[in-house]
Design an enzyme around this catalytic site. Structure first.
Site, mmCIF file in Angstrom:
data_model
loop_
_atom_site.group_PDB
_atom_site.id
_atom_site.type_symbol
_atom_site.label_atom_id
_atom_site.label_comp_id
_atom_site.label_asym_id
_atom_site.label_seq_id
_atom_site.Cartn_x
_atom_site.Cartn_y
_atom_site.Cartn_z
ATOM 1 N N HIS A 275 0.871 -1.178 0.000
ATOM 2 C CA HIS A 275 0.000 0.000 0.000
ATOM 3 C C HIS A 275 0.911 1.232 0.000
ATOM 4 C CE1 HIS A 275 -2.845 2.901 1.843
ATOM 5 N NE2 HIS A 275 -3.806 2.077 1.470
ATOM 6 N N ASP B 20 2.912 -4.873 8.110
ATOM 7 C CA ASP B 20 1.697 -4.075 7.968
ATOM 8 C C ASP B 20 0.512 -5.036 8.081
ATOM 9 O OD1 ASP B 20 -0.567 -2.819 7.052
ATOM 10 O OD2 ASP B 20 0.342 -2.003 5.232
ATOM 11 N N GLN C 216 -4.603 -5.528 6.805
ATOM 12 C CA GLN C 216 -5.560 -6.454 6.188
ATOM 13 C C GLN C 216 -5.493 -7.866 6.780
ATOM 14 O OE1 GLN C 216 -7.876 -5.428 4.210
ATOM 15 N NE2 GLN C 216 -7.100 -3.421 3.628
ATOM 16 N N LYS D 192 -10.523 -0.852 10.532
ATOM 17 C CA LYS D 192 -10.650 -2.020 9.650
ATOM 18 C C LYS D 192 -10.990 -3.284 10.432
ATOM 19 C CE LYS D 192 -7.331 -0.241 6.302
ATOM 20 N NZ LYS D 192 -8.017 0.169 5.058
ATOM 21 N N CYS E 224 -4.646 2.504 -3.747
ATOM 22 C CA CYS E 224 -3.416 3.011 -3.099
ATOM 23 C C CYS E 224 -2.254 2.043 -3.302
ATOM 24 C CB CYS E 224 -3.622 3.271 -1.611
ATOM 25 S SG CYS E 224 -4.835 4.514 -1.267
#
Ligand code: PMP
Length: 404
Positions: free
Chosen positions: A122, A199, A202, A225, A363
């Site tokens: 991202h 990261d 997700q 999220k 993104c």
């Protein structure tokens, strides 16, 4: 058991219509909806416990502080961190990565030193490093992937050199759904003496994550999220790493003592939390983590896996369907294009049918250029989505396809 009707009843927004059609919300990769339990906890705190934390001697301030620190403990337990000293509250994934990129490069890197990222990052895991490249002359190296959207471990290993100081990569791609083998990737980095930032934007909402089992040095995610509120997120860092990094922002709370001659800094995690924290947001985040924990991250993962397999199978039946991301290990994010229908047209027409999907580059423009496309349509699942909703999506896509 996983009672989807009861779960959906916890999310009032799922009962609404758009353009007179029942809402089919498939944009969970961008943000998730909030259960009543989260919204009520936020309202309750504003109504009954609101006061600034950490500073007051009075009753309300102490109660608000206890709630805020209890939320930190909830996060610690949820990600399996050793200590609450390792849980820093931020505004979200983006701020967590910027904090780390800035403080790590400032203290641990020199001009010419290298950071390894991947093709599927991202922008928020690319641009903060590029800012450091501009300011300090560090170099960004990129792990390539194959056409299925899997990283190439051999190529990854080749990127390491004595100049490599950190690796920063996504656990799960927000475009391809690829679940990267972070445990192995971390092992490789550690064999070269290099720490890894994962990261988890997700991954945290969709699968059990234990930062100690992964042996991640840093792990970051966003509250919004994972069914929590906007504006709050987490930077997990191993204590021995966080201790070595300088503060990010200056202000109240992050100091021990201030004088014009010499200022000393607070202990972890407060060293990285300048100013009034989003203590209402942390309460909301903790309730969201309680909510998903009660359902069970394994159950959520199983439900979404079933949904994804079903969706992939049904989508492949559509003539002209191209799915981007065919990794063996994948999560509930499906990017696609149909024939030569522009992703924006597809998204706009699906919207008219009540189906919320995302369109564009997500993104991840470097990934789009690797794929040789400008953008995709992306359906991304959450814990409350159903096979019936997948059927609505498939019927919608087919209808749009026939219009063109
Ligand atoms: N990383 C990934 C993989 C993401 O999917 C996102 C959000 N789309 C981010 C980082 C940025 O998250 P936020 O905007 O909440 O900071």
């Amino acid at each position: 058991m996983y009672d989807i009707e009861q779960i959906r009843a916890d999310f009032p927004i799922l009962g609404r219509t758009v353009y007179g059609k029942p809402l089919v919300y498939l944009d969970n990769g961008a943000t998730t909806q909030k259960p009543r339990q989260v919204v009520e906890a936020i309202t309750e705190e504003y109504y009954n416990t609101n006061a600034n934390v950490h500073r007051g001697v009075h009753f309300l301030s102490q109660q608000a502080t206890e709630l805020h620190e209890a939320s930190r403990e909830t996060v610690r337990r949820f990600i399996g961190a050793r200590s609450t000293n390792e849980v820093v509250f931020t505004r979200g994934t983006t701020e967590s990565i910027n904090l780390l990129a800035s403080t790590f490069c400032q203290s641990q890197m020199q001009a010419g030193d290298e950071v390894i990222v991947t093709t599927m990052e991202h922008h928020s895991n690319i641009v903060p490093w590029q800012l450091q490249a501009m300011q300090r002359g560090i170099v960004v190296r990129v792990v390539p992937m194959n056409d299925r959207g899997e990283l190439l471990p051999g190529e990854y290993e080749k990127l390491f050199s004595p100049k490599t100081k950190i690796v920063s990569l996504a656990h799960v791609s927000n475009v391809l759904g690829t679940v990267n083998p972070v445990r192995e990737l971390i092992r490789t980095a550690h064999a070269h003496g290099v720490p890894v930032l994962v990261d988890g934007a997700q991954s945290i909402p969709h699968m059990p994550v234990n930062v100690q089992e992964l042996d991640a040095d840093f792990y970051v995610f966003s509250g919004h999220k994972v069914y929590g509120p906007t504006g709050v997120g987490v930077l997990y860092g191993k204590e021995n790493w966080l201790d070595r990094l300088p503060p990010y922002q200056g202000g109240g709370e992050m100091i021990q003592h201030v004088s014009f001659e010499r200022t000393t800094f607070n202990e972890l995690p407060f060293k990285f939390e300048a100013g009034t924290p989003d203590y209402i947001g942390t309460t909301g985040l903790a309730r969201a983590l309680d909510y998903v924990s009660a359902l069970g991250m394994d159950s959520i993962a199983a439900h979404e896996h079933d949904l994804t397999q079903y969706a992939l199978q049904r989508l492949r039946e559509i003539p002209g369907m191209r799915i981007f991301g065919e990794a063996a290990e994948r999560g509930g994010v499906i990017s696609f294009l149909v024939g030569d229908i522009h992703h924006f047209d597809m998204g706009t027409l699906l919207d008219r049918l009540g189906i919320a999907v995302r369109t564009g580059h997500h993104c991840a423009q470097p990934l789009m250029s690797r794929l040789g496309i400008e953008g995709t349509v992306r359906a991304s699942f959450g814990l409350y989505n159903t096979r019936e909703e997948v059927d609505v999506l498939v019927a919608g896509i087919d209808r749009v396809r026939k219009m063109f």
